[in-house]
Design a protein around this motif. Structure first.
Motif, PDB file in Angstrom:
ATOM      1  N   MET A  58       0.829  -1.209   0.000  1.00  0.00           N
ATOM      2  CA  MET A  58       0.000   0.000   0.000  1.00  0.00           C
ATOM      3  C   MET A  58       0.861   1.256   0.000  1.00  0.00           C
ATOM      4  O   MET A  58       0.593   2.211  -0.746  1.00  0.00           O
ATOM      5  CB  MET A  58      -0.931  -0.019   1.217  1.00  0.00           C
ATOM      6  CG  MET A  58      -2.031  -1.075   1.152  1.00  0.00           C
ATOM      7  SD  MET A  58      -3.013  -1.125   2.673  1.00  0.00           S
ATOM      8  CE  MET A  58      -3.629   0.546   2.730  1.00  0.00           C
ATOM      9  N   VAL A  59       1.923   1.282   0.847  1.00  0.00           N
ATOM     10  CA  VAL A  59       2.802   2.452   0.908  1.00  0.00           C
ATOM     11  C   VAL A  59       3.504   2.673  -0.433  1.00  0.00           C
ATOM     12  O   VAL A  59       3.605   3.795  -0.921  1.00  0.00           O
ATOM     13  CB  VAL A  59       3.841   2.280   2.038  1.00  0.00           C
ATOM     14  CG1 VAL A  59       4.886   3.381   1.978  1.00  0.00           C
ATOM     15  CG2 VAL A  59       3.157   2.269   3.396  1.00  0.00           C
ATOM     16  N   ALA A  60       3.994   1.581  -1.048  1.00  0.00           N
ATOM     17  CA  ALA A  60       4.647   1.699  -2.345  1.00  0.00           C
ATOM     18  C   ALA A  60       3.684   2.250  -3.400  1.00  0.00           C
ATOM     19  O   ALA A  60       4.050   3.077  -4.233  1.00  0.00           O
ATOM     20  CB  ALA A  60       5.200   0.341  -2.781  1.00  0.00           C
ATOM     21  N   GLY A  61       2.447   1.801  -3.348  1.00  0.00           N
ATOM     22  CA  GLY A  61       1.457   2.302  -4.293  1.00  0.00           C
ATOM     23  C   GLY A  61       1.182   3.784  -4.120  1.00  0.00           C
ATOM     24  O   GLY A  61       1.059   4.527  -5.089  1.00  0.00           O
ATOM     25  N   VAL A  62       1.113   4.222  -2.845  1.00  0.00           N
ATOM     26  CA  VAL A  62       0.870   5.644  -2.574  1.00  0.00           C
ATOM     27  C   VAL A  62       2.036   6.493  -3.072  1.00  0.00           C
ATOM     28  O   VAL A  62       1.850   7.557  -3.673  1.00  0.00           O
ATOM     29  CB  VAL A  62       0.641   5.861  -1.070  1.00  0.00           C
ATOM     30  CG1 VAL A  62       0.629   7.348  -0.736  1.00  0.00           C
ATOM     31  CG2 VAL A  62      -0.664   5.213  -0.629  1.00  0.00           C
ATOM     32  N   ILE A  63       3.291   6.032  -2.842  1.00  0.00           N
ATOM     33  CA  ILE A  63       4.467   6.784  -3.279  1.00  0.00           C
ATOM     34  C   ILE A  63       4.498   6.895  -4.800  1.00  0.00           C
ATOM     35  O   ILE A  63       4.724   7.975  -5.363  1.00  0.00           O
ATOM     36  CB  ILE A  63       5.744   6.116  -2.756  1.00  0.00           C
ATOM     37  CG1 ILE A  63       5.813   6.228  -1.224  1.00  0.00           C
ATOM     38  CG2 ILE A  63       6.990   6.744  -3.393  1.00  0.00           C
ATOM     39  CD1 ILE A  63       6.986   5.503  -0.611  1.00  0.00           C
ATOM     40  N   THR A  68       3.917  10.160  -9.700  1.00  0.00           N
ATOM     41  CA  THR A  68       3.295  10.303 -11.019  1.00  0.00           C
ATOM     42  C   THR A  68       2.462  11.574 -11.105  1.00  0.00           C
ATOM     43  O   THR A  68       2.528  12.323 -12.096  1.00  0.00           O
ATOM     44  CB  THR A  68       2.410   9.081 -11.314  1.00  0.00           C
ATOM     45  OG1 THR A  68       3.208   7.886 -11.238  1.00  0.00           O
ATOM     46  CG2 THR A  68       1.798   9.189 -12.702  1.00  0.00           C
ATOM     47  N   LEU A  69       1.680  11.853 -10.061  1.00  0.00           N
ATOM     48  CA  LEU A  69       0.869  13.066 -10.056  1.00  0.00           C
ATOM     49  C   LEU A  69       1.734  14.314 -10.053  1.00  0.00           C
ATOM     50  O   LEU A  69       1.420  15.305 -10.721  1.00  0.00           O
ATOM     51  CB  LEU A  69      -0.066  13.061  -8.832  1.00  0.00           C
ATOM     52  CG  LEU A  69      -1.212  12.036  -8.863  1.00  0.00           C
ATOM     53  CD1 LEU A  69      -1.999  12.077  -7.554  1.00  0.00           C
ATOM     54  CD2 LEU A  69      -2.140  12.307 -10.044  1.00  0.00           C
TER      55      LEU A  69
END
Length: 252
Positions: A58-63, A68-69
């Motif tokens: 989950m943390v990797a996905g948020v980073i 990207t944003l």
């Protein structure tokens, strides 16, 4: 004999169950309880490890999403600013602006202007000093225009602004040891003691992946006297500015 034949399959069916009961009867209650605790602990550890893996994912996905944003946002406002301030036909804002002590310069000062000075002609002219080529990136998080301020060796204050991603500009200034760049952050370019004049090329540096800030690429080439002697430039620069069509000399 007939009755024994019919009961044999039932006895065989009961044998595994009887063996299991015998094995359990040989294990003490305490050992059985410890075994149950170990099985429970193993299950809890497996659940904890699985939970940690989910948390890391989950943390990797948020980073990744945040990076990207950030890249998309920076590129979006850069494209908008380039459309507004770039070098497209009909633009009203100049691609590059250069002021010296607050006065706008529309004619570039070049190495040739210094080359013609007697101060250098008497010392074998101007030559590139070995190992004096440098490249620095002045980083900015804000949109165009990107401006940097520096002071040359004759104590003249320069301000150069880049207003689009295709803009390029060059100028020559006298130096002594270094140039200190003041923009959004401070930077410094050092030179050999034999370097008396530096040709500076300004251009735009686009952001790259994981480095979302854009900036000004500063490429410097150092020149010194042909006879490898140190030549001071304060009076020489005054002469160049007095002769320059954009500079109104105030008796400095």
């Amino acid at each position: 004999f007939g009755s024994n034949t019919t009961s044999l399959p039932q006895d065989r069916a009961r044998m595994p169950f009887a063996g299991k009961m015998l094995a359990e009867s040989l294990v003490s209650p305490a050992e059985r309880e410890n075994s149950n605790h170990r099985l429970t602990a193993m299950g809890a550890n497996a659940n904890t490890f699985s939970g940690h893996k989910r948390l890391v994912a989950m943390v990797a996905g948020v980073i990744c999403t945040s990076v990207t944003l950030s890249v998309l946002v920076v590129r979006m406002f850069l494209s908008q600013d380039t459309a507004e301030y770039g070098s497209a036909p009909g633009e009203t804002k100049p691609c590059v602006s250069h002021t010296i002590n607050g006065q706008n310069m529309t004619h570039q000062i070049s190495i040739e202007d210094f080359q013609e000075l007697p101060a250098f002609q008497n010392h074998g002219g101007l030559q590139i000093v070995s190992g004096s080529r440098t490249v620095d990136i002045l980083r900015y998080s804000r949109p165009f225009p990107l401006c940097t301020v520096f002071t040359d060796a004759a104590n003249y204050r320069h301000k150069v602004c880049i207003n689009g991603d295709t803009c390029q500009y060059s100028t020559a200034v006298p130096v002594q040891w270094d140039i200190q760049w003041y923009g959004e952050v401070f930077d410094r370019t050092g030179f050999d003691a034999l370097v008396s004049v530096v040709n500076i090329e300004f251009s735009y540096k686009k952001p790259v992946f994981l480095h979302t800030t854009h900036g000004i690429r500063v490429r410097c080439t150092g020149y010194g006297a042909g006879d490898a002697k140190i030549v001071g430039q304060s009076k020489a620069l005054d002469k160049i500015y007095r002769m320059h069509p954009d500079f109104h000399y105030h008796g400095r």
